[in-house]
Design a protein around this motif. Structure first.
Motif, PDB file in Angstrom:
ATOM      1  N   ASP A  41      14.392   0.236  78.568  1.00 45.95           N
ATOM      2  CA  ASP A  41      13.788   1.298  79.371  1.00 45.95           C
ATOM      3  C   ASP A  41      14.657   1.586  80.601  1.00 45.95           C
ATOM      4  O   ASP A  41      14.814   0.734  81.471  1.00 45.95           O
ATOM      5  CB  ASP A  41      12.379   0.857  79.786  1.00 45.95           C
ATOM      6  N   LEU A  42      15.210   2.788  80.669  1.00 45.83           N
ATOM      7  CA  LEU A  42      16.102   3.152  81.779  1.00 45.83           C
ATOM      8  C   LEU A  42      15.339   3.685  82.989  1.00 45.83           C
ATOM      9  O   LEU A  42      15.945   4.022  83.999  1.00 45.83           O
ATOM     10  CB  LEU A  42      17.114   4.196  81.300  1.00 45.83           C
ATOM     11  N   GLY A  43      14.011   3.812  82.869  1.00 44.98           N
ATOM     12  CA  GLY A  43      13.197   4.263  84.005  1.00 44.98           C
ATOM     13  C   GLY A  43      13.028   5.771  84.052  1.00 44.98           C
ATOM     14  O   GLY A  43      13.011   6.420  83.002  1.00 44.98           O
ATOM     15  N   VAL A  44      12.958   6.302  85.276  1.00 48.01           N
ATOM     16  CA  VAL A  44      12.735   7.748  85.439  1.00 48.01           C
ATOM     17  C   VAL A  44      13.977   8.407  86.040  1.00 48.01           C
ATOM     18  O   VAL A  44      14.873   7.722  86.525  1.00 48.01           O
ATOM     19  CB  VAL A  44      11.511   8.024  86.350  1.00 48.01           C
ATOM     20  N   ASP A  45      14.014   9.734  85.962  1.00 44.36           N
ATOM     21  CA  ASP A  45      15.099  10.510  86.559  1.00 44.36           C
ATOM     22  C   ASP A  45      16.467  10.006  86.042  1.00 44.36           C
ATOM     23  O   ASP A  45      17.385   9.770  86.834  1.00 44.36           O
ATOM     24  CB  ASP A  45      14.997  10.391  88.098  1.00 44.36           C
ATOM     25  N   VAL A  46      16.535   9.834  84.741  1.00 44.04           N
ATOM     26  CA  VAL A  46      17.739   9.230  84.138  1.00 44.04           C
ATOM     27  C   VAL A  46      18.758  10.314  83.778  1.00 44.04           C
ATOM     28  O   VAL A  46      18.482  11.200  82.957  1.00 44.04           O
ATOM     29  CB  VAL A  46      17.367   8.430  82.858  1.00 44.04           C
ATOM     30  N   GLU A  47      19.914  10.233  84.392  1.00 42.75           N
ATOM     31  CA  GLU A  47      20.934  11.240  84.116  1.00 42.75           C
ATOM     32  C   GLU A  47      21.579  10.993  82.743  1.00 42.75           C
ATOM     33  O   GLU A  47      21.588   9.856  82.251  1.00 42.75           O
ATOM     34  CB  GLU A  47      21.974  11.280  85.235  1.00 42.75           C
ATOM     35  N   PRO A  48      22.095  12.069  82.123  1.00 45.87           N
ATOM     36  CA  PRO A  48      22.636  11.966  80.758  1.00 45.87           C
ATOM     37  C   PRO A  48      23.631  10.822  80.564  1.00 45.87           C
ATOM     38  O   PRO A  48      23.583  10.110  79.560  1.00 45.87           O
ATOM     39  CB  PRO A  48      23.289  13.327  80.537  1.00 45.87           C
TER      40      PRO A  48
END
Ligand code: B12
Length: 234
Positions: free
Chosen positions: A123-130
């Motif tokens: 899980d990379l969390g939120v607001d994850v840039e490409p």
């Protein structure tokens, strides 16, 4: 017997005490997975009503924040019945809420259910840039990339993420599923994902079919285009 309408009402009224009481009673009943799916749908409906009241200026940002906290705690209460303690690892998923979007409750429910089904979820969390998706995919070589967005404008970031995976030569190595309340078949096509859904449980079923080798066929509803105006801006 749990009254689902009462739960939806308690959530949309931001009646934390009532909502938690209903959820605790539910958990104590050792419910089936089908009942868990129904209770999550009832919570989701309550949050949709909260959103509608925000739209009509009956609720304000502070109420959205309160609703978010209420729902996050609701998920914590439900966790023991979401987990099926499947220890078998059936596949790997890289998950995140895409760039520009801070909503994580739906993503967290999907994560919980996917882990319960036996997936290892990064899980990379939120607001994850490409680029963060790209780096993680290179590192852990998942079978599936799962993206969440509930802001319609964030669907552009989903498209950018698919493009970044293509550019890195990774697009054909993964299946991509997108989820969120405003996702439609139309947005799925525009974004270039392999599947879409508006519920976490259906998302997990799709992922299970992919990794367990069943034919890639799922009931995708006809494009509802319920938010066509915003989708045009993709
Ligand atoms: C709570 C909430 C917030 C909280 C979020 C807290 C948190 N930790 O997530 C806070 C207060 C931070 C917030 C902020 C904002 N919000 Co808000 N928010 C909501 C609200 C009321 C509920 C969202 C929610 O948690 N629903 C419950 C969960 C369970 O449902 P879900 O997210 O849809 O997830 C389910 C499925 O979609 C699916 N799913 C979700 N992700 C994934 C991923 C995968 C891979 C899969 C398979 C499935 C899946 O599974 C879940 C369970 O079945 C919605 C209303 C709504 N209709 O959704 C507005 C809503 C999303 N917000 C909205 C707005 C406008 C904002 C703000 C811009 C407000 C502002 N002026 O500041 C900011 C934006 C901040 C940002 N950059 O992201 C709008 C978006 C409109 C649009 N179409 O773009 C909505 C729809 C409200 C409205 N009607 O106007 N918000």
């Amino acid at each position: 017997m749990i009254d689902l309408k009462e739960l939806t009402q308690a959530i949309s009224d931001l009646n934390e005490e009532k909502a938690f009481q209903i959820l605790q009673e539910f958990v104590a009943q050792h419910p089936s997975q089908e009942d868990v799916r129904k209770i999550i749908a009832a919570c989701q409906q309550g949050m949709i009503f909260v959103g509608e009241m925000f739209d009509s200026d009956d609720y304000f940002v502070a109420d959205l924040i309160f609703a978010g906290e209420l729902m996050s705690r609701a998920v914590e209460i439900l966790k023991p019945v979401i987990y099926r303690t499947n220890t078998k690892n059936i596949g790997t998923i890289v998950l995140g809420t895409v760039e520009g979007d801070m909503h994580d409750i739906g993503k967290n429910i999907f994560k919980c259910m996917a882990e319960a089904a036996g997936f290892a979820v990064h899980d990379l969390g939120v607001d994850v840039e490409p680029q963060k998706f790209v780096l993680k995919v290179k590192e852990v070589e998942p079978q599936i990339v799962a993206m969440s967005a509930v802001l319609t404008v964030a669907q552009r970031a989903m498209k950018n993420t698919v493009e970044a995976l293509k550019k890195a030569g990774l697009r054909d190595k993964v299946k991509i599923i997108i989820g969120g309340n405003h996702i439609t078949e139309y947005s799925c096509e525009r974004i270039g994902a392999d599947a879409f859904t508006t519920t976490a449980s259906e998302g997990v079923s799709i992922c299970e079919k992919w990794v367990l080798g069943a034919s890639l066929h799922f009931a995708a509803p006809a494009c509802l285009n319920k938010d066509g105006k915003s989708l045009q801006s993709l």
